[in-house]
Design an enzyme around this catalytic site. Sequence first.
Site, PDB file in Angstrom:
ATOM      1  N   ASP A  33      15.593  24.989  30.703  1.00 17.50           N
ATOM      2  CA  ASP A  33      14.364  25.186  31.470  1.00 17.50           C
ATOM      3  C   ASP A  33      13.166  24.888  30.576  1.00 17.50           C
ATOM      4  O   ASP A  33      13.047  25.426  29.471  1.00 17.50           O
ATOM      5  CB  ASP A  33      14.282  26.621  31.983  1.00 17.50           C
ATOM      6  CG  ASP A  33      15.299  26.899  33.069  1.00 17.50           C
ATOM      7  OD1 ASP A  33      15.250  26.214  34.109  1.00 17.50           O
ATOM      8  OD2 ASP A  33      16.151  27.790  32.884  1.00 17.50           O
ATOM      9  N   ASP A 173      20.926  27.432  41.301  1.00 16.29           N
ATOM     10  CA  ASP A 173      20.273  27.966  40.106  1.00 16.29           C
ATOM     11  C   ASP A 173      19.540  29.247  40.460  1.00 16.29           C
ATOM     12  O   ASP A 173      18.653  29.255  41.310  1.00 16.29           O
ATOM     13  CB  ASP A 173      19.298  26.924  39.553  1.00 16.29           C
ATOM     14  CG  ASP A 173      18.620  27.367  38.270  1.00 16.29           C
ATOM     15  OD1 ASP A 173      19.026  28.404  37.700  1.00 16.29           O
ATOM     16  OD2 ASP A 173      17.692  26.664  37.827  1.00 16.29           O
TER      17      ASP A 173
END
Length: 213
Positions: A33, A173
């Site tokens: 991320d 996710d």
Amino acid sequence: MLKCATSLWSADLGNLTADMKRTEPYSERFHLDVADGHYVKTLLFFPDLVKSLRPHTKVPFEMHLMTTEPLDWIEPFVDAGADGFIFCLDAARDPDKVLRAIKNHGKKTGISLLLTEPLELLEPYWPELDVLTLVGTAMGIKGASMDASVPAKIRRAREIVQERGLKTEIEADGGIRRETVPLIHAAGADYIVPGSLMFREDPPAMRQWLASL
């Protein structure tokens, strides 16, 4: 069987290379991320750090750009060793331009949709997508539970992929837990993004459990 894009956000950030080595045999790719402090209120995984991690594993790096200007981050992360990019659709001024930039570098293309964003927003982009990431929690929040609407959204995405003969991989996710993974699997996802499910459990045992679903 569900495949794993293992989230390094949940690794021991002070000992990343060791945690990568421990989990790489059980991960098809690593999910990193990238947060710029603007799109979400946190800071994560900058290019120099990714470049320093790259020599320590051959597992592909998937960059999830949680940034206000995703186009600006493609080249720096390509140089750092990224293998694919997922960007937030609502953050891109020109999604087609971002997709072209990713493709021009020979990398996998991906878009992530927020909980509140319908699949209809993808209509212009489906043929260009290698990965569709469906976010199951509020963006940028770690440890939250998956929203109950997510399995139905995955199921509809799977129908679209099959009906149109696409090769797009569907990735879930957020909120990846023992109790939610069977729902994600049944809905037709290809990948999960496990964090604590990978790093706080025994990785081979966890993958054996995935294979049993």
